[in-house]
Design a protein around this motif. Structure first.
Motif, PDB file in Angstrom:
ATOM      1  N   ARG A  10       0.840  -1.187   0.000  1.00 18.76           N
ATOM      2  CA  ARG A  10       0.000   0.000   0.000  1.00 18.76           C
ATOM      3  C   ARG A  10       0.876   1.238   0.000  1.00 18.76           C
ATOM      4  O   ARG A  10       1.849   1.320   0.742  1.00 18.76           O
ATOM      5  CB  ARG A  10      -0.921  -0.001   1.222  1.00 18.76           C
ATOM      6  N   ARG A  11       0.497   2.180  -0.857  1.00 18.26           N
ATOM      7  CA  ARG A  11       1.195   3.456  -0.914  1.00 18.26           C
ATOM      8  C   ARG A  11       0.161   4.570  -0.964  1.00 18.26           C
ATOM      9  O   ARG A  11      -0.996   4.341  -1.309  1.00 18.26           O
ATOM     10  CB  ARG A  11       2.097   3.530  -2.152  1.00 18.26           C
ATOM     11  N   ALA A  12       0.598   5.769  -0.640  1.00 16.76           N
ATOM     12  CA  ALA A  12      -0.261   6.938  -0.737  1.00 16.76           C
ATOM     13  C   ALA A  12      -0.079   7.576  -2.106  1.00 16.76           C
ATOM     14  O   ALA A  12       1.053   7.798  -2.554  1.00 16.76           O
ATOM     15  CB  ALA A  12       0.082   7.936   0.357  1.00 16.76           C
ATOM     16  N   ILE A  13      -1.181   7.834  -2.774  1.00 19.60           N
ATOM     17  CA  ILE A  13      -1.176   8.550  -4.044  1.00 19.60           C
ATOM     18  C   ILE A  13      -1.682   9.952  -3.723  1.00 19.60           C
ATOM     19  O   ILE A  13      -2.830  10.134  -3.331  1.00 19.60           O
ATOM     20  CB  ILE A  13      -2.057   7.845  -5.080  1.00 19.60           C
ATOM     21  N   VAL A  14      -0.813  10.947  -3.856  1.00 19.69           N
ATOM     22  CA  VAL A  14      -1.051  12.264  -3.269  1.00 19.69           C
ATOM     23  C   VAL A  14      -1.480  13.275  -4.328  1.00 19.69           C
ATOM     24  O   VAL A  14      -0.881  13.353  -5.414  1.00 19.69           O
ATOM     25  CB  VAL A  14       0.218  12.777  -2.556  1.00 19.69           C
ATOM     26  N   HIS A  15      -2.490  14.073  -3.979  1.00 17.21           N
ATOM     27  CA  HIS A  15      -2.960  15.186  -4.799  1.00 17.21           C
ATOM     28  C   HIS A  15      -2.796  16.487  -4.035  1.00 17.21           C
ATOM     29  O   HIS A  15      -2.775  16.489  -2.799  1.00 17.21           O
ATOM     30  CB  HIS A  15      -4.412  14.968  -5.194  1.00 17.21           C
ATOM     31  N   PRO A  16      -2.699  17.591  -4.746  1.00 20.43           N
ATOM     32  CA  PRO A  16      -2.408  18.860  -4.071  1.00 20.43           C
ATOM     33  C   PRO A  16      -3.464  19.301  -3.070  1.00 20.43           C
ATOM     34  O   PRO A  16      -3.131  19.902  -2.046  1.00 20.43           O
ATOM     35  CB  PRO A  16      -2.308  19.860  -5.232  1.00 20.43           C
ATOM     36  N   ASN A  17      -4.734  19.030  -3.359  1.00 18.80           N
ATOM     37  CA  ASN A  17      -5.804  19.542  -2.505  1.00 18.80           C
ATOM     38  C   ASN A  17      -7.044  18.668  -2.638  1.00 18.80           C
ATOM     39  O   ASN A  17      -7.076  17.744  -3.464  1.00 18.80           O
ATOM     40  CB  ASN A  17      -6.120  20.997  -2.862  1.00 18.80           C
ATOM     41  N   LYS A  18      -8.063  18.968  -1.848  1.00 21.85           N
ATOM     42  CA  LYS A  18      -9.275  18.144  -1.810  1.00 21.85           C
ATOM     43  C   LYS A  18     -10.017  18.147  -3.134  1.00 21.85           C
ATOM     44  O   LYS A  18     -10.571  17.122  -3.552  1.00 21.85           O
ATOM     45  CB  LYS A  18     -10.195  18.643  -0.697  1.00 21.85           C
ATOM     46  N   VAL A  19     -10.063  19.298  -3.802  1.00 18.60           N
ATOM     47  CA  VAL A  19     -10.796  19.395  -5.060  1.00 18.60           C
ATOM     48  C   VAL A  19     -10.149  18.523  -6.128  1.00 18.60           C
ATOM     49  O   VAL A  19     -10.824  17.740  -6.819  1.00 18.60           O
ATOM     50  CB  VAL A  19     -10.888  20.856  -5.526  1.00 18.60           C
ATOM     51  N   ASP A  20      -8.834  18.629  -6.270  1.00 18.50           N
ATOM     52  CA  ASP A  20      -8.128  17.796  -7.238  1.00 18.50           C
ATOM     53  C   ASP A  20      -8.283  16.318  -6.907  1.00 18.50           C
ATOM     54  O   ASP A  20      -8.436  15.473  -7.800  1.00 18.50           O
ATOM     55  CB  ASP A  20      -6.644  18.152  -7.259  1.00 18.50           C
ATOM     56  N   LEU A  21      -8.234  16.000  -5.638  1.00 20.83           N
ATOM     57  CA  LEU A  21      -8.384  14.614  -5.198  1.00 20.83           C
ATOM     58  C   LEU A  21      -9.741  14.064  -5.605  1.00 20.83           C
ATOM     59  O   LEU A  21      -9.840  12.995  -6.219  1.00 20.83           O
ATOM     60  CB  LEU A  21      -8.202  14.532  -3.679  1.00 20.83           C
ATOM     61  N   ALA A  22     -10.812  14.779  -5.274  1.00 22.29           N
ATOM     62  CA  ALA A  22     -12.161  14.311  -5.599  1.00 22.29           C
ATOM     63  C   ALA A  22     -12.348  14.152  -7.102  1.00 22.29           C
ATOM     64  O   ALA A  22     -12.931  13.157  -7.571  1.00 22.29           O
ATOM     65  CB  ALA A  22     -13.198  15.280  -5.028  1.00 22.29           C
ATOM     66  N   GLN A  23     -11.844  15.084  -7.874  1.00 22.99           N
ATOM     67  CA  GLN A  23     -12.010  15.019  -9.321  1.00 22.99           C
ATOM     68  C   GLN A  23     -11.231  13.862  -9.923  1.00 22.99           C
ATOM     69  O   GLN A  23     -11.715  13.183 -10.836  1.00 22.99           O
ATOM     70  CB  GLN A  23     -11.590  16.341  -9.951  1.00 22.99           C
ATOM     71  N   ALA A  24     -10.044  13.601  -9.407  1.00 21.85           N
ATOM     72  CA  ALA A  24      -9.241  12.494  -9.924  1.00 21.85           C
ATOM     73  C   ALA A  24      -9.864  11.146  -9.600  1.00 21.85           C
ATOM     74  O   ALA A  24      -9.899  10.240 -10.442  1.00 21.85           O
ATOM     75  CB  ALA A  24      -7.824  12.575  -9.369  1.00 21.85           C
ATOM     76  N   VAL A  25     -10.352  10.989  -8.369  1.00 23.02           N
ATOM     77  CA  VAL A  25     -11.002   9.733  -7.997  1.00 23.02           C
ATOM     78  C   VAL A  25     -12.260   9.533  -8.839  1.00 23.02           C
ATOM     79  O   VAL A  25     -12.534   8.426  -9.329  1.00 23.02           O
ATOM     80  CB  VAL A  25     -11.336   9.714  -6.493  1.00 23.02           C
ATOM     81  N   ALA A  26     -13.030  10.600  -9.030  1.00 16.35           N
ATOM     82  CA  ALA A  26     -14.233  10.509  -9.852  1.00 16.35           C
ATOM     83  C   ALA A  26     -13.897  10.086 -11.278  1.00 16.35           C
ATOM     84  O   ALA A  26     -14.572   9.225 -11.864  1.00 16.35           O
ATOM     85  CB  ALA A  26     -14.959  11.851  -9.853  1.00 16.35           C
ATOM     86  N   ALA A  27     -12.856  10.680 -11.843  1.00 14.86           N
ATOM     87  CA  ALA A  27     -12.473  10.355 -13.217  1.00 14.86           C
ATOM     88  C   ALA A  27     -12.081   8.891 -13.354  1.00 14.86           C
ATOM     89  O   ALA A  27     -12.466   8.215 -14.330  1.00 14.86           O
ATOM     90  CB  ALA A  27     -11.327  11.259 -13.663  1.00 14.86           C
ATOM     91  N   HIS A  28     -11.332   8.384 -12.382  1.00 21.21           N
ATOM     92  CA  HIS A  28     -10.926   6.984 -12.478  1.00 21.21           C
ATOM     93  C   HIS A  28     -12.118   6.056 -12.282  1.00 21.21           C
ATOM     94  O   HIS A  28     -12.247   5.035 -12.967  1.00 21.21           O
ATOM     95  CB  HIS A  28      -9.830   6.650 -11.478  1.00 21.21           C
ATOM     96  N   PHE A  29     -12.991   6.400 -11.361  1.00 22.67           N
ATOM     97  CA  PHE A  29     -14.199   5.611 -11.154  1.00 22.67           C
ATOM     98  C   PHE A  29     -15.006   5.528 -12.453  1.00 22.67           C
ATOM     99  O   PHE A  29     -15.480   4.453 -12.845  1.00 22.67           O
ATOM    100  CB  PHE A  29     -15.031   6.245 -10.043  1.00 22.67           C
ATOM    101  N   LEU A  30     -15.159   6.648 -13.133  1.00 21.23           N
ATOM    102  CA  LEU A  30     -15.966   6.695 -14.349  1.00 21.23           C
ATOM    103  C   LEU A  30     -15.312   5.962 -15.513  1.00 21.23           C
ATOM    104  O   LEU A  30     -15.990   5.579 -16.463  1.00 21.23           O
ATOM    105  CB  LEU A  30     -16.253   8.147 -14.726  1.00 21.23           C
TER     106      LEU A  30
END
Length: 267
Positions: free
Chosen positions: A5-25
């Protein structure tokens, strides 16, 4: 744990949510193409809502055949139907009310005003899991489980040093005297969560940094429940820079958030 397990880091909450959403979709249509359906376990909390809202706002939202997606919840607050603090109410407001879901595929925990006791509600959810179980098992094949991680390291409603995190026989438990309000909850147990093909723990905020650092450093899951997460194929900690503050550099994924290798379903 065999599942690195590793941490995949994003700059902020907005970028994080958008990236997770994009991968989910991008991932869900692949799952549906292979298995004719996808089964997802949702979480509550601010990041859980943020990811669902980002899915709803994405131009790729309508490329998913939502009628083929099954929705469950990792835990629920024992509150009346429609209460805005219920995880299912938050998910409906953020996403489910905006997409053509099949109501029969949306599996919410009974509300506190449904005429059941807390124990009966937990048993009813366990019965629902069993009714939709794969190959006569105790629960469905989960493709993706979303989770948050609390400042104390809790996941779903499994709290440190509590009986729930050590439960191995039951699939669903009633939680009383929760250290986080409301006092009463219903939660999946760790073996059910870990049965998922993929666990995506979405973690943001400086108040989560200590728990995340301990989780990735291999703390006892009795003391830090998130440390017990181990999906069958992948366990991802998708985090913002504030939450990653105490994660050793060696445990931070140095690459892009997701790469072309995803098409072979490493995630």
């Amino acid at each position: 744990m065999s599942n690195e397990r590793r941490a995949i880091v994003h700059p902020n909450k907005v970028d994080l949510a958008q990236a997770v959403a994009a991968h989910f979709l991008s991932k869900v249509p692949q799952i549906i193409a292979e298995f004719d359906e996808a089964t997802v376990v949702l979480t509550g909390g601010s990041m859980g809502q943020a990811v669902l809202a980002a899915i709803n706002e994405s131009p790729q939202r309508d490329a998913v055949d939502w009628s083929r997606v099954n929705f469950w919840w990792g835990d629920e607050r024992w509150l009346p139907a429609g209460d805005p603090e219920r995880n299912d109410a938050q998910a409906r407001a953020a996403l489910l009310d905006h997409i053509p879901v099949n109501p029969a595929r949306v599996h919410a925990v009974a509300a506190s005003d449904a005429g059941l006791s807390l124990d009966d509600a937990a048993q009813a959810y366990a019965n629902d899991l069993r009714a939709h179980a794969a190959r006569n098992g105790k629960y469905p094949n989960f493709d993706i489980v979303f989770l948050g991680v609390g400042p104390d390291g809790h996941i779903a409603s499994l709290f440190p040093e509590r009986e729930g995190i050590r439960e191995t026989e039951r699939t669903v438990i009633a939680v009383r005297n929760s250290p986080k309000p409301p006092d009463e909850r219903v939660s999946l147990t760790l073996p059910v969560i870990n049965s998922s093909v993929r666990i995506w723990a979405v973690v943001a905020g400086a108040d989560k940094a200590s728990a995340l650092g301990l989780t990735l450093a291999g703390a006892s899951y009795n003391e830090v429940p998130a440390a017990g997460l181990e999906g069958r194929r992948k366990t991802l900690f998708l985090v913002d820079s504030d939450a990653a503050a105490q994660v050793p550099a060696a445990l931070i994924d140095p690459g892009q958030f997701w790469t072309s290798a995803d098409s072979t379903d490493e995630h």
